[in-house]
Design a protein around this motif. Structure first.
Motif, mmCIF file in Angstrom:
data_model
loop_
_atom_site.group_PDB
_atom_site.id
_atom_site.type_symbol
_atom_site.label_atom_id
_atom_site.label_comp_id
_atom_site.label_asym_id
_atom_site.label_seq_id
_atom_site.Cartn_x
_atom_site.Cartn_y
_atom_site.Cartn_z
ATOM 1 N N HIS A 472 -3.691 8.053 -7.997
ATOM 2 C CA HIS A 472 -3.117 8.692 -6.739
ATOM 3 C C HIS A 472 -3.286 9.990 -6.606
ATOM 4 N N VAL A 473 -3.595 10.728 -5.387
ATOM 5 C CA VAL A 473 -4.068 12.291 -5.317
ATOM 6 C C VAL A 473 -3.674 12.599 -3.934
ATOM 7 N N TYR A 474 -3.760 13.764 -4.025
ATOM 8 C CA TYR A 474 -3.329 14.530 -2.845
ATOM 9 C C TYR A 474 -4.820 15.340 -2.502
ATOM 10 N N SER A 475 -5.323 15.293 -1.153
ATOM 11 C CA SER A 475 -6.602 15.954 -0.889
ATOM 12 C C SER A 475 -6.451 16.193 0.713
ATOM 13 N N CYS A 480 -9.861 12.545 1.936
ATOM 14 C CA CYS A 480 -8.990 11.267 1.417
ATOM 15 C C CYS A 480 -9.522 9.853 1.631
ATOM 16 N N CYS A 493 -4.923 8.197 -1.438
ATOM 17 C CA CYS A 493 -4.844 9.336 -1.229
ATOM 18 C C CYS A 493 -3.996 9.834 -0.254
#
Length: 566
Positions: A472-475, A480, A493
């Motif tokens: 799980h990421v933020y971008s 994304c 994302c």
């Protein structure tokens, strides 16, 4: 004996005449097949060139392509059946349905997603060749095929990036204009042609409204020129085809509680946003036309490459004047041919006018030049004055087509001194255009190493996140959905804007899933301002940074956050 000799001579004369007739027939067939063979070779060169680019990940993927890939993945797994591109209520997703089985079989590679676009390009070449041969001449159609075989950065992006809305719609536009020409030139065509014609128009309306100028041109051509043969039954067939092609759009908007697609698209068109008309004209004519026609380097038009914009306008006016004058002089089938040519001119002119009316032409002229992509269908009409002018130098100026329709004859004249100068100018312009296409294609090839580096960085980033167990990421927006598609959703994302506030999530479930995770990563471009903003805003974001490292051109911050349950 004398009678026998006479009889043998008679048989010999008949035999020789038969051989001559057979030879003449074979020669005619050979002459007719030569343009097809030449166009097939040139088309194959264009297809192979683009297949090589696809194999080496040129041009690089963008997030819109990732979004279309996610839709294809979900369709293939039977998880979702989207009508429109994720995150909006317009732009049909038929392309994702085409790519879905390929993604399931071959995996989430960019080349997998682009294979349908490559096939679309091949069909596009065939349709434009047939359209040009029908309305103009066979060898001119070969020349147009050669022009379309070139591939600059902007043109190739629109033709082979697997996001849908451009490669498929351009092919549909070419098919619609060809069907329109055949309907008005050959009224005896089977009535199924009307269903196909209506279906293509409906598909365009469902998939991308930027091509509506060509739908309008096609409707006007068929309704006006072919009005004498338009019975109620024939109109009903066309309407049924249209309803079939536009059915997903119609069904979606009839459901209660759904937003109106037309209103949504109108609000995003940018027509009402402030922008100086001088900037709009500069972005549309001086930048947009050279880019969309294939005369510019990747994401940049040099000053010497801008000449095509004003030249395009002059040629468009010349094509209009020639077609109108010829239409007034001709009768019967000739008038129908020139009406078809005028429809191509009208489609190009209305497309350009719509782009000028949008503020995108002033604010983002380089990226928004893709909105002129469908104008390639009208390239035969734009280049025709050059072809006629160049042909006059050898004394072969045709008043109609090259005999493809039988009823239109050629008129052969010798060039005057003024005609010789005109022909020389046309040859020079056509040569400059071809040279420009060659240079721009070479510039894309030369840029391949930079694009390859981007593809390598993306692969390292995906592999690194998988190895680290980050799911799980933020971008940013342009990162994304590329990560989600390439990792087959092993990495999900949520989108952030430059100031790290929530951005546009095309696939909304990802944001809730990322917010609900206790372990996340902020994957921020090293060259942008997002990483700097993150260092300043960490306390406000409510996360604890565990570690930081660089990977594939990104700063990766592994963090703990308090999960949000929605």
């Amino acid at each position: 004996m004398a009678k026998l000799a006479e009889s043998n001579n008679l048989v010999g004369r008949v035999g020789n005449a038969g051989d001559t007739a057979v030879g003449a027939t074979a020669g005619i067939r050979l002459r007719k097949s030569l343009p097809w063979c030449a166009a097939a070779i040139l088309g194959l060169v264009g297809v192979v060139y683009r297949a090589i680019l696809i194999a080496v990940d040129v041009p690089p993927a963008n997030s819109d392509e990732g979004t279309a890939g996610l839709a294809a993945l979900h369709i293939g797994e039977g998880r979702d059946w989207p009508t429109f591109f994720y995150g909006q209520d317009y732009m049909g997703t038929f392309y994702s349905y085409l790519a879905a089985p390929l993604v399931q079989v071959f995996g989430t590679h960019w080349w997998t997603l682009r294979l349908p676009a490559l096939v679309m390009y091949a069909v596009f070449l065939l349709l434009v060749f047939r359209l040009t041969r029908t309305l103009y001449s066979s060898w001119f159609a070969v020349f147009v095929t050669a022009v379309l075989a070139f591939g600059s950065d902007r043109v190739v992006k629109d033709q082979i990036i697997g996001a849908g809305g451009y490669s498929d719609v351009a092919t549909a536009v070419a098919g619609l204009m060809l069907a329109s020409a055949l309907l008005v030139l050959r009224p005896e065509k089977p009535r199924t042609m009307l269903v196909v014609w209506g279906g293509l128009a409906g598909y365009i309306v469902w998939t991308h409204w930027l091509a509506l100028p060509y739908v309008a041109a096609a409707v006007l051509l068929v309704a006006w020129v072919g009005r004498a043969g338009m019975t109620l039954r024939r109109v009903s067939l066309a309407v049924c085809g249209f309803l079939l092609g536009a059915a997903p759009l119609i069904v979606f908007n009839l459901r209660p509680g759904r937003p109106d697609s037309f209103s949504v698209l109108l609000s995003l068109s940018g027509a009402t946003e402030p922008a100086a008309w001088s900037d709009r004209l500069h972005g549309a004519v001086l930048v947009g036309l050279p880019l969309s026609s294939g005369l510019c380097a990747p994401s940049h038009c040099a000053t010497w490459q801008l000449w095509w914009g004003p030249t395009y306008l002059v040629l468009l006016v010349a094509a209009t004047a020639v077609a109108v004058a010829a239409f007034r002089r001709a009768d019967g089938g000739g008038r129908r041919v020139h009406a078809g040519r005028l429809a191509l001119v009208a489609g190009a002119a209305m497309t350009l006018a719509a782009y000028v009316a949008s503020s995108s032409s002033a604010m983002t002229p380089v990226e928004s030049a893709r909105y002129l992509h469908y104008g390639l269908v009208s390239l035969p009409a734009v280049l025709w004055p050059l072809w006629v002018g160049a042909a006059s130098v050898v004394g072969k100026v045709g008043s109609g087509t090259s005999g493809d329709h039988g009823g239109i004859r050629r008129r052969v004249t010798g060039p005057s001194l003024g005609g010789a100068f005109l022909a020389a100018g046309c040859i020079a312009l056509a040569g400059a255009f071809v040279v420009g296409l060659s240079v721009a294609t070479g510039q894309l090839i030369a840029h391949r190493s930079d694009y390859a580096a981007q593809a390598d960085d993306e692969q390292r980033l995906v592999d690194g996140l998988r190895t680290a167990g980050v799911s799980h990421v933020y971008s940013g927006y342009w990162t994304c959905n590329r990560l989600a598609y390439r990792s087959r959703e092993q990495v999900r994302c949520a989108v952030l804007d430059e100031d790290l506030s929530p951005g546009l999530d095309r696939y909304r479930p990802y944001r809730d899933q990322v917010r609900g995770s206790a372990r996340v990563a902020y994957v921020l471009p090293s060259s942008g301002t997002m990483s700097v903003n993150f260092a300043r805003s960490t306390p406000a974001l409510g996360v604890d940074v565990v570690s930081r490292y660089e990977l594939g051109g990104y700063d990766v911050y592994l963090c703990r956050q308090r999960p949000e349950r929605g």
